[in-house]
Scaffold this motif. Structure first.
Motif, mmCIF file in Angstrom:
data_model
loop_
_atom_site.group_PDB
_atom_site.id
_atom_site.type_symbol
_atom_site.label_atom_id
_atom_site.label_comp_id
_atom_site.label_asym_id
_atom_site.label_seq_id
_atom_site.Cartn_x
_atom_site.Cartn_y
_atom_site.Cartn_z
ATOM 1 N N VAL A 157 47.238 33.847 24.552
ATOM 2 C CA VAL A 157 46.285 34.727 25.240
ATOM 3 C C VAL A 157 45.417 33.927 26.205
ATOM 4 C CG1 VAL A 157 44.246 36.184 24.919
ATOM 5 C CG2 VAL A 157 46.249 36.494 23.447
ATOM 6 N N LEU A 158 44.951 32.754 25.785
ATOM 7 C CA LEU A 158 44.111 31.927 26.647
ATOM 8 C C LEU A 158 44.859 31.486 27.903
ATOM 9 C CD1 LEU A 158 42.216 29.651 24.069
ATOM 10 C CD2 LEU A 158 41.219 31.423 25.529
ATOM 11 N N LEU A 159 46.123 31.079 27.736
ATOM 12 C CA LEU A 159 46.906 30.623 28.886
ATOM 13 C C LEU A 159 47.153 31.761 29.875
ATOM 14 C CD1 LEU A 159 49.555 28.316 27.152
ATOM 15 C CD2 LEU A 159 47.500 27.620 28.390
ATOM 16 N N LEU A 160 47.504 32.933 29.360
ATOM 17 C CA LEU A 160 47.770 34.075 30.235
ATOM 18 C C LEU A 160 46.486 34.619 30.855
ATOM 19 C CD1 LEU A 160 50.452 35.978 28.107
ATOM 20 C CD2 LEU A 160 50.836 34.628 30.188
ATOM 21 N N ALA A 161 45.418 34.674 30.050
ATOM 22 C CA ALA A 161 44.145 35.198 30.553
ATOM 23 C C ALA A 161 43.588 34.301 31.657
ATOM 24 C CB ALA A 161 43.139 35.313 29.408
ATOM 25 N N TYR A 162 43.737 32.996 31.488
ATOM 26 C CA TYR A 162 43.233 32.066 32.511
ATOM 27 C C TYR A 162 43.992 32.256 33.818
ATOM 28 C CZ TYR A 162 41.693 27.685 34.653
ATOM 29 O OH TYR A 162 41.152 26.733 35.508
ATOM 30 N N TRP A 163 45.304 32.468 33.720
ATOM 31 C CA TRP A 163 46.112 32.735 34.916
ATOM 32 C C TRP A 163 45.596 33.977 35.642
ATOM 33 C CZ3 TRP A 163 51.750 34.940 34.855
ATOM 34 C CH2 TRP A 163 52.272 34.889 36.153
ATOM 35 N N MET A 164 45.327 35.034 34.881
ATOM 36 C CA MET A 164 44.835 36.265 35.481
ATOM 37 C C MET A 164 43.453 36.067 36.104
ATOM 38 S SD MET A 164 47.252 38.477 35.178
ATOM 39 C CE MET A 164 48.334 37.052 35.487
ATOM 40 N N LEU A 165 42.603 35.306 35.432
ATOM 41 C CA LEU A 165 41.261 35.040 35.973
ATOM 42 C C LEU A 165 41.355 34.290 37.295
ATOM 43 C CD1 LEU A 165 39.363 34.002 32.701
ATOM 44 C CD2 LEU A 165 38.984 36.074 34.055
ATOM 45 N N CYS A 166 42.210 33.272 37.321
ATOM 46 C CA CYS A 166 42.382 32.503 38.559
ATOM 47 C C CYS A 166 42.921 33.391 39.674
ATOM 48 C CB CYS A 166 43.336 31.333 38.329
ATOM 49 S SG CYS A 166 42.666 29.969 37.367
ATOM 50 N N LEU A 167 43.893 34.225 39.326
ATOM 51 C CA LEU A 167 44.570 35.042 40.329
ATOM 52 C C LEU A 167 43.678 36.143 40.887
ATOM 53 C CD1 LEU A 167 47.266 35.581 41.772
ATOM 54 C CD2 LEU A 167 47.912 37.049 39.850
ATOM 55 N N PHE A 168 42.948 36.822 40.005
ATOM 56 C CA PHE A 168 42.215 38.010 40.444
ATOM 57 C C PHE A 168 40.739 37.749 40.772
ATOM 58 C CE2 PHE A 168 45.729 39.904 37.927
ATOM 59 C CZ PHE A 168 46.320 40.616 38.967
ATOM 60 N N LEU A 169 40.171 36.677 40.233
ATOM 61 C CA LEU A 169 38.773 36.372 40.553
ATOM 62 C C LEU A 169 38.637 35.308 41.639
ATOM 63 C CD1 LEU A 169 37.037 36.333 37.031
ATOM 64 C CD2 LEU A 169 37.322 38.230 38.650
ATOM 65 N N GLY A 170 39.748 34.621 41.937
ATOM 66 C CA GLY A 170 39.720 33.609 42.986
ATOM 67 C C GLY A 170 39.838 34.228 44.366
ATOM 68 N N ASN A 171 39.770 33.375 45.379
ATOM 69 C CA ASN A 171 39.928 33.839 46.756
ATOM 70 C C ASN A 171 41.367 34.329 46.948
ATOM 71 O OD1 ASN A 171 40.328 34.016 49.563
ATOM 72 N ND2 ASN A 171 38.779 32.455 49.967
ATOM 73 N N PRO A 172 41.550 35.579 47.330
ATOM 74 C CA PRO A 172 42.915 36.118 47.468
ATOM 75 C C PRO A 172 43.796 35.312 48.408
ATOM 76 C CG PRO A 172 41.283 37.877 47.590
ATOM 77 C CD PRO A 172 40.518 36.580 47.634
ATOM 78 N N ALA A 173 43.183 34.663 49.396
ATOM 79 C CA ALA A 173 43.964 33.885 50.363
ATOM 80 C C ALA A 173 44.633 32.685 49.693
ATOM 81 C CB ALA A 173 43.065 33.418 51.504
ATOM 82 N N ASP A 174 43.941 32.052 48.758
ATOM 83 C CA ASP A 174 44.496 30.896 48.037
ATOM 84 C C ASP A 174 43.673 30.677 46.768
ATOM 85 O OD1 ASP A 174 45.791 28.673 47.189
ATOM 86 O OD2 ASP A 174 45.432 27.460 48.968
ATOM 87 N N PRO A 175 43.956 31.435 45.721
ATOM 88 C CA PRO A 175 43.123 31.387 44.512
ATOM 89 C C PRO A 175 43.197 30.071 43.748
ATOM 90 C CG PRO A 175 45.096 32.702 44.126
ATOM 91 C CD PRO A 175 45.071 32.384 45.586
ATOM 92 N N TYR A 176 44.192 29.229 44.053
ATOM 93 C CA TYR A 176 44.354 27.982 43.311
ATOM 94 C C TYR A 176 43.918 26.765 44.122
ATOM 95 C CZ TYR A 176 47.469 31.339 41.076
ATOM 96 O OH TYR A 176 47.988 32.479 40.498
ATOM 97 N N SER A 177 43.192 26.990 45.203
ATOM 98 C CA SER A 177 42.689 25.899 46.042
ATOM 99 C C SER A 177 41.285 25.505 45.591
ATOM 100 C CB SER A 177 42.653 26.328 47.510
ATOM 101 O OG SER A 177 41.699 27.373 47.697
ATOM 102 N N LEU A 178 40.818 24.395 46.120
ATOM 103 C CA LEU A 178 39.472 23.936 45.781
ATOM 104 C C LEU A 178 38.433 24.967 46.177
ATOM 105 C CD1 LEU A 178 37.444 21.748 44.881
ATOM 106 C CD2 LEU A 178 37.644 20.736 47.159
ATOM 107 N N ASN A 179 38.564 25.534 47.352
ATOM 108 C CA ASN A 179 37.591 26.511 47.838
ATOM 109 C C ASN A 179 37.825 27.904 47.262
ATOM 110 O OD1 ASN A 179 36.259 24.637 49.532
ATOM 111 N ND2 ASN A 179 37.835 24.892 51.101
ATOM 112 N N GLY A 180 39.055 28.163 46.780
ATOM 113 C CA GLY A 180 39.356 29.491 46.284
ATOM 114 C C GLY A 180 39.262 29.638 44.779
#
Length: 392
Positions: free
Chosen positions: A158-181
């Motif tokens: 659950v933690l691994l999947l939830a973290y992925w969702m948090l990064c994807l949906f709460l991050g910058n849509p342009a690049d959620p896995y970047s330093l700025n996103g």
């Protein structure tokens, strides 16, 4: 009585030795690629050190958990919270140490916040490596104790999947896995304050931040699973084969997940957890085969073993001692502008002993790091001979 696997001690000690190696180069500007962190996405051998150590924390927890459970919930909570608090406090102490700094030619107290040379506000960093170890140990222990093996596995997933969702949906849509996103940066800034975060990336960004601690907890849980399984199965080839298969599956799964959720240590992605855990299992399997099955023990295993017996202490010392030594400085030379350039014992040793050994500056930097390993090994070797083991 539980059978102790010497290979687990060697694995932990080798991880500590590698941690000292990558944290103490002669020059951060002259590193061989494997001894440097990945710039952002990706994983180098250096990026394996911290997750391997958390994995080893989980291994060790699997051996002490039966005693903690037997002592009862009250004793368990007291032990776990006390140990976690002390490790966190030691890490915070290390960040603030040695509590004084040179300001021009005067030693001044290192305040909670102070103005830097360019006028920016500098503060004492709150989080760090030991602080993350403390938090991961605390939450992994609680999850395992109260949810047991099956519940801990479900929680990890659950933690691994939830973290992925948090990064994807709460991050910058342009690049959620970047330093700025990355979604965790604003959270750290709001809770910790920019001046109390790591600035090694050129901006306020903490690689041991609050949000990425979620997935690093899983690293300890997986380490516990492996330690528990080894104890349950005992020393046999079936156990070893299952570990090798599990390691390969996790490495493959981490690589596959990397295509949509990049392997990244600095934000401790879920794919990074699976990939590094898989590699840790494979390395540990090799150690088990070599030491437990082939009994290929000797000077090499004893070298690493003594690091493992005082792991947290020697890691702390390797960070604390250079800061104290740096306070004792002298004028090395005067630059073209007529300003004094100071040095201290360790920089002098690098500049005048290690650096001149080769025209390739990376060789001198590596030699210095190896000398530091030798120096700290002598300390833990002496402590082991005197049966001095500092535990938290």
């Amino acid at each position: 009585m539980q059978k102790r696997f010497y290979s687990l001690d060697v694995f932990r000690g080798a991880t500590v030795a590698l941690m000292i190696l990558v944290n103490n180069p002669g020059s951060w500007s002259n590193l061989y690629a494997p001894l440097a962190h990945a710039n952002w996405h990706g994983c180098t051998p250096t990026d394996l050190v911290f997750p391997f150590f958390l994995f080893a924390v989980g291994n060790a927890l699997s051996f002490v958990m039966p005693r903690l459970e037997a002592a009862g919930t009250s004793a368990f909570l007291k032990k776990v919270f006390t140990r976690s608090f002390l490790i966190f406090l030691i890490g915070f102490f290390l960040n603030w140490s040695p509590f004084v700094r040179w300001d021009n030619d005067q030693l001044v107290f290192k305040a909670w916040e102070y103005a830097g040379a360019n006028g920016t506000i500098i503060g004492i960093r709150i989080l760090g490596v030991l602080q993350r170890i403390a938090l991961c140990y605390l939450f992994a222990s609680l999850i395992i104790y109260f949810f047991k093996i099956r519940g801990a596995f479900v929680t990890a997933v659950v933690l691994l999947l939830a973290y992925w969702m948090l990064c994807l949906f709460l991050g910058n849509p342009a690049d959620p896995y970047s330093l700025n996103g990355y979604f965790g940066v604003p959270i750290d800034k709001a809770i910790l304050g920019e001046s109390h975060m790591y600035h090694g990336e050129g901006v306020a960004f903490d690689p041991e931040g609050i949000s990425s601690t979620l997935t690093s907890i899983v690293q300890v849980i997986f380490g516990y699973f492996v330690g528990f399984y080894i104890q349950q199965k005992g020393k046999n080839f079936e156990m070893l084969a299952h570990l090798l298969i599990a390691g390969c599956i996790l490495v493959f799964t981490g690589y596959a997940w990397d295509m949509v959720f990049p392997i990244n240590k600095k934000i401790w992605t879920s794919s990074y957890v699976l990939y590094t855990t898989g590699l840790a299992i494979l390395v540990l399997s090799f150690c088990i085969f070599l030491i437990e099955f082939r009994e290929a023990k000797g000077a090499w295993s004893r070298f690493f073993d003594v690091f493992g017996k005082n792991a947290l202490f020697i890691f702390f010392l390797s960070g604390f001692l250079p800061r104290v030594i740096a306070l004792f400085r002298w004028v090395d030379h005067t630059n073209e502008d007529g300003k004094k350039v100071y040095t201290s014992a360790l920089p002098w040793f690098y500049q005048h002993v290690c650096k001149p050994v080769s025209d390739n500056l990376k060789n001198g930097s590596l030699l210095y790091a190896l000398c530091m390993i030798g120096f700290y090994w002598l300390i833990v070797y002496f402590m082991d001979k005197k049966k001095i083991y500092i535990k938290v």
